[in-house]
Design a protein around this motif. Structure first.
Motif: not given
Lengths: 111, 113
Positions: A105-109
């Motif tokens: 899962t690519t998490v972008t903040v």
């Protein structure tokens, strides 16, 4: 097909909580792992849980396990920009050495 | 301090020219693993050593081989790299016993010209 499934993308605002979800295969005895991978780097072991546990907490990280639904989640409290990465869910069966990974899962903040 | 060390971080080789990637560990772990990771994919296990016992995955190409001369070091040899072998190669270790967590190095990014 993969034995471990994850949602592929998650966008979260800085300071909010992130929840990353994973489902795993049917097994009576399994260890479940969460790894973090930053761009261009290897995998960092974040935490792991045995399948007879319901929850594990480690500072900002909380792992919840729903054995009935074979569902695992990783909650990151107070998400920071340094939490932007790919998160892999993985399992090892009781009689094995091999990690079975989800797709990540690519998490972008975002600020 | 790094516990699983991979060298080099970036490797460029020519099509068909043999290349060796190295991994060392300071954890004194019995088990060492090599993974291949392509862009936007999960790592794929190529093989692992339990002490000196070599375990090859069924779908690992014959082009890939490994050596473990002692507990601390493990090498990945690619005999005749093709364009499809360009990837990140990850080394990992774990202690003796089933289900032990695996600890990864930072990987070697291999490019093929």
């Amino acid at each position: 097909g993969e034995d471990v499934e994850q949602s592929l993308f998650l966008s979260v605002r800085e300071g909010d909580s992130s929840v990353i979800n994973c489902t795993y295969t049917d097994s009576s005895s399994t260890y479940l792992y969460w790894y973090k991978q930053e761009p261009g780097a290897g995998l960092q072991l974040l935490t792991y849980i045995f399948s007879n546990m319901d929850m594990k907490q480690d500072q900002r990280l909380t792992v919840l396990l729903n054995k009935k639904d074979k569902h695992l989640s990783l909650r990151i409290a107070d998400t920071q920009t340094g939490d932007s990465a790919i998160y892999f869910c993985a399992e090892i069966h009781d009689n094995d050495y091999k990690l079975s990974f989800g797709a990540g899962t690519t998490v972008t903040v975002r600020a | 301090d790094a516990m699983v060390i991979q060298n080099p971080r970036y490797q460029v080789t020519q099509f068909g020219k043999p290349v060796t990637l190295s991994c060392s560990q300071t954890l004194n772990h019995n088990v060492m693993y090599w993974y291949q990771q392509k862009s936007s994919q999960a790592p794929k296990l190529l093989f692992h050593y339990y002490d000196k016992d070599f375990n090859n995955e069924a779908d690992t190409p014959d082009n890939f081989q490994s050596r473990r001369p002692n507990t601390s070091f493990c090498f990945l040899d690619i005999r005749s790299p093709g364009l499809g072998d360009a990837a990140m190669y990850l080394c990992a270790t774990s202690s003796k016993g089933l289900r032990q967590p695996q600890h990864f190095g930072d990987g070697t990014r291999l490019s093929i010209l």
